[in-house]
Design a protein around this motif. Structure first.
Motif, PDB file in Angstrom:
ATOM      1  N   HIS A 127     -32.763 -55.535 -10.042  1.00 49.24           N
ATOM      2  CA  HIS A 127     -33.565 -56.495  -9.283  1.00 49.24           C
ATOM      3  C   HIS A 127     -32.718 -57.300  -8.461  1.00 49.24           C
ATOM      4  O   HIS A 127     -33.001 -57.715  -7.455  1.00 49.24           O
ATOM      5  CB  HIS A 127     -34.529 -57.412  -9.948  1.00 49.24           C
ATOM      6  CG  HIS A 127     -35.503 -56.597 -10.646  1.00 49.24           C
ATOM      7  ND1 HIS A 127     -36.590 -55.806 -10.014  1.00 49.24           N
ATOM      8  CD2 HIS A 127     -35.900 -56.121 -11.885  1.00 49.24           C
ATOM      9  CE1 HIS A 127     -37.492 -55.290 -10.737  1.00 49.24           C
ATOM     10  NE2 HIS A 127     -36.996 -55.603 -11.897  1.00 49.24           N
ATOM     11  N   HIS A 128     -31.596 -58.177  -8.933  1.00 51.64           N
ATOM     12  CA  HIS A 128     -30.765 -59.139  -8.198  1.00 51.64           C
ATOM     13  C   HIS A 128     -29.605 -58.607  -7.372  1.00 51.64           C
ATOM     14  O   HIS A 128     -29.340 -59.182  -6.451  1.00 51.64           O
ATOM     15  CB  HIS A 128     -30.389 -59.993  -9.159  1.00 51.64           C
ATOM     16  CG  HIS A 128     -31.505 -60.876  -9.815  1.00 51.64           C
ATOM     17  ND1 HIS A 128     -32.170 -61.894  -9.040  1.00 51.64           N
ATOM     18  CD2 HIS A 128     -32.122 -60.697 -11.000  1.00 51.64           C
ATOM     19  CE1 HIS A 128     -33.418 -62.130 -10.106  1.00 51.64           C
ATOM     20  NE2 HIS A 128     -33.405 -61.650 -10.820  1.00 51.64           N
ATOM     21  N   GLU A 129     -28.895 -57.305  -7.999  1.00 56.13           N
ATOM     22  CA  GLU A 129     -27.553 -56.923  -7.392  1.00 56.13           C
ATOM     23  C   GLU A 129     -28.106 -55.861  -6.337  1.00 56.13           C
ATOM     24  O   GLU A 129     -27.471 -55.742  -5.233  1.00 56.13           O
ATOM     25  CB  GLU A 129     -26.736 -56.483  -8.322  1.00 56.13           C
ATOM     26  CG  GLU A 129     -26.350 -57.319  -9.313  1.00 56.13           C
ATOM     27  CD  GLU A 129     -25.288 -58.446  -8.562  1.00 56.13           C
ATOM     28  OE1 GLU A 129     -24.773 -58.091  -7.520  1.00 56.13           O
ATOM     29  OE2 GLU A 129     -25.393 -59.878  -8.708  1.00 56.13           O
ATOM     30  N   LYS A 130     -29.140 -55.058  -6.910  1.00 56.17           N
ATOM     31  CA  LYS A 130     -29.455 -53.730  -5.850  1.00 56.17           C
ATOM     32  C   LYS A 130     -30.711 -54.051  -5.414  1.00 56.17           C
ATOM     33  O   LYS A 130     -31.051 -53.387  -4.687  1.00 56.17           O
ATOM     34  CB  LYS A 130     -29.748 -52.642  -6.814  1.00 56.17           C
ATOM     35  CG  LYS A 130     -28.130 -52.042  -7.390  1.00 56.17           C
ATOM     36  CD  LYS A 130     -27.291 -51.614  -6.579  1.00 56.17           C
ATOM     37  CE  LYS A 130     -27.345 -50.363  -5.904  1.00 56.17           C
ATOM     38  NZ  LYS A 130     -26.641 -49.990  -4.679  1.00 56.17           N
ATOM     39  N   HIS A 131     -31.449 -55.213  -5.375  1.00 55.12           N
ATOM     40  CA  HIS A 131     -32.399 -55.844  -4.818  1.00 55.12           C
ATOM     41  C   HIS A 131     -33.658 -54.649  -4.766  1.00 55.12           C
ATOM     42  O   HIS A 131     -34.441 -54.582  -3.761  1.00 55.12           O
ATOM     43  CB  HIS A 131     -32.200 -56.037  -3.382  1.00 55.12           C
ATOM     44  CG  HIS A 131     -31.208 -56.823  -2.998  1.00 55.12           C
ATOM     45  ND1 HIS A 131     -31.257 -58.278  -3.138  1.00 55.12           N
ATOM     46  CD2 HIS A 131     -29.644 -56.690  -2.793  1.00 55.12           C
ATOM     47  CE1 HIS A 131     -30.032 -58.938  -3.053  1.00 55.12           C
ATOM     48  NE2 HIS A 131     -29.069 -57.819  -2.805  1.00 55.12           N
ATOM     49  N   GLY A 132     -33.802 -54.023  -6.063  1.00 57.38           N
ATOM     50  CA  GLY A 132     -34.910 -53.176  -6.440  1.00 57.38           C
ATOM     51  C   GLY A 132     -34.721 -51.813  -5.686  1.00 57.38           C
ATOM     52  O   GLY A 132     -35.411 -50.921  -5.654  1.00 57.38           O
ATOM     53  N   GLN A 133     -33.489 -51.433  -5.367  1.00 51.20           N
ATOM     54  CA  GLN A 133     -33.260 -49.911  -4.794  1.00 51.20           C
ATOM     55  C   GLN A 133     -33.241 -49.243  -5.935  1.00 51.20           C
ATOM     56  O   GLN A 133     -32.568 -49.222  -7.031  1.00 51.20           O
ATOM     57  CB  GLN A 133     -31.742 -49.863  -4.202  1.00 51.20           C
ATOM     58  CG  GLN A 133     -31.412 -48.434  -3.663  1.00 51.20           C
ATOM     59  CD  GLN A 133     -30.160 -48.305  -3.323  1.00 51.20           C
ATOM     60  OE1 GLN A 133     -29.159 -49.268  -3.317  1.00 51.20           O
ATOM     61  NE2 GLN A 133     -29.591 -47.294  -2.910  1.00 51.20           N
ATOM     62  N   PRO A 134     -34.168 -48.194  -6.016  1.00 54.57           N
ATOM     63  CA  PRO A 134     -34.149 -46.984  -7.090  1.00 54.57           C
ATOM     64  C   PRO A 134     -32.837 -46.368  -7.314  1.00 54.57           C
ATOM     65  O   PRO A 134     -32.449 -45.891  -6.055  1.00 54.57           O
ATOM     66  CB  PRO A 134     -35.519 -46.454  -6.773  1.00 54.57           C
ATOM     67  CG  PRO A 134     -36.065 -47.047  -5.861  1.00 54.57           C
ATOM     68  CD  PRO A 134     -35.141 -47.747  -4.964  1.00 54.57           C
ATOM     69  N   PRO A 135     -32.734 -45.696  -8.460  1.00 55.94           N
ATOM     70  CA  PRO A 135     -31.645 -44.882  -8.509  1.00 55.94           C
ATOM     71  C   PRO A 135     -31.938 -43.447  -7.877  1.00 55.94           C
ATOM     72  O   PRO A 135     -33.153 -43.097  -7.685  1.00 55.94           O
ATOM     73  CB  PRO A 135     -31.514 -44.448 -10.102  1.00 55.94           C
ATOM     74  CG  PRO A 135     -32.947 -44.859 -10.545  1.00 55.94           C
ATOM     75  CD  PRO A 135     -33.304 -46.041  -9.672  1.00 55.94           C
ATOM     76  N   ALA A 136     -30.912 -42.731  -7.297  1.00 54.91           N
ATOM     77  CA  ALA A 136     -31.232 -41.653  -6.779  1.00 54.91           C
ATOM     78  C   ALA A 136     -31.235 -40.180  -7.877  1.00 54.91           C
ATOM     79  O   ALA A 136     -32.101 -39.294  -7.840  1.00 54.91           O
ATOM     80  CB  ALA A 136     -29.949 -41.128  -5.710  1.00 54.91           C
TER      81      ALA A 136
END
Length: 247
Positions: free
Chosen positions: A118-127
Motif C-alpha cells: 500500500h505505501h511503497e507500491k501505492h497499491g500496484q498489484p503483482p503481475a
C-alpha cells in the motif's frame, strides 16, 4: 476455468526447484519490464514496473537459491516479494487482506507485505502470484508418497477459489484504481488502459502422483468412493476447474 493460471508439477529436488523458480522470475521481470499501455514513457514505465509475489511455507530453499553466485538477479530484489505462510489459514488471511484498504491513520510496518504493497507500491498489484507447494499445506505434516490422501477437497476448492478470485480482483479493479492517476491526465483511451492480468502459478513438489489429464473425462476405475483413484481423480478435477493448465 482461468486461462491465466497454471498448476506446475516439479519433479526436481526442492533446492533445484527453488533455483529454477528464482531464475525464471528474473527472466520474467526482465522480459516484461516495459509492459503496459504507457511503456514508451520512461518515468511511467519505471513507476509501474512489474513485481511478483511468492507464497511459500519455508524460506530455506529460497535463501540458498538467491545466495548462489549464479543467480544474478540482484537488481530485481525490490520486485520479488516472498511471503511465508506455514498454514492454509495464513495464506487465506493474506489473500483476504488484499481486498481491504488500510486505514488512513494506519502506521506502516517495516517488514510487512501489505504495508509495502500500500505505501511503497501505492497499491500496484503483482503481475504474477506463485504459491509454492500448495498441496503440502493441506497435508498437515503427513509424509510419504500417499500424503495427498489427507487433503480435504472442500478446503482445496475453497482456497483455489479465493486465490483465483483475488488474482482476478488484483488484475482488474485494483489495477484500474492504481493506473487511473497515471493515464487519465494523459487522455489515454479505455482501450489503452487495459491492464495485464495478474497471473497465478501453483507448484507441486512430489505431493500429487502423475495422472493423465485425459482420464478426467472418465470416471475412476474403482467404484469405491474412498479409493485412492477416486481421491486423485477428484483433486485433479478441482485443479483443472480452477487453473485450466496442468503441466
Amino acid at each position: 476455468m482461468e486461462n491465466n493460471h497454471c498448476f506446475l508439477r516439479v519433479d526436481t529436488s526442492h533446492d533445484r526447484a527453488a533455483t529454477e523458480l528464482t531464475q525464471y522470475l528474473v527472466n520474467y521481470l526482465d522480459h516484461h519490464a516495459h509492459d503496459g499501455p504507457l511503456a514508451s514513457d520512461p518515468a511511467i514505465a519505471y513507476a509501474t514496473r512489474p513485481w511478483v509475489l511468492i507464497f511459500c511455507a519455508s524460506r530455506d530453499h529460497i535463501d540458498m537459491a538467491m545466495q548462489s553466485k549464479a543467480w544474478g538477479g540482484e537488481k530485481y530484489l525490490e520486485s520479488i516479494r516472498f511471503c511465508y505462510v506455514p498454514t492454509v489459514a495464513d495464506l487465506r488471511a493474506i489473500l483476504a487482506a488484499f481486498h481491504m484498504k488500510p486505514r488512513a491513520d494506519a502506521r506502516p510496518l517495516q517488514h510487512d507485505l501489505l504495508s509495502w504493497f500500500h505505501h511503497e507500491k501505492h497499491g500496484q498489484p503483482p503481475a504474477l502470484v506463485v504459491v509454492m507447494g500448495l498441496l503440502d499445506l493441506f497435508c498437515h505434516g503427513v509424509q510419504g508418497d500417499e500424503r495427498y490422501l489427507s487433503i480435504r477437497c472442500d478446503q482445496l476448492a475453497a482456497t483455489l477459489a479465493l486465490l483465483t478470485e483475488t488474482c482476478r480482483f488484483l488484475g482488474s479493479e485494483a489495477r484500474d484504481s492504481f493506473m487511473a492517476p497515471l493515464v487519465q491526465p494523459l487522455g489515454a483511451s479505455s482501450h489503452e488502459q487495459q491492464a495485464r492480468p495478474t497471473y497465478l502459478v501453483i507448484t507441486d513438489h512430489g505431493c500429487l502422483p502423475h495422472m493423465d489429464v485425459k482420464a478426467l473425462s472418465m470416471p475412476p476405475n474403482n467404484k469405491t468412493h474412498q479409493s485412492k483413484d477416486a481421491v486423485l481423480h477428484t483433486i485433479y478435477g478441482i485443479l483443472m476447474y480452477y487453473l485450466g493448465y496442468l503441466v
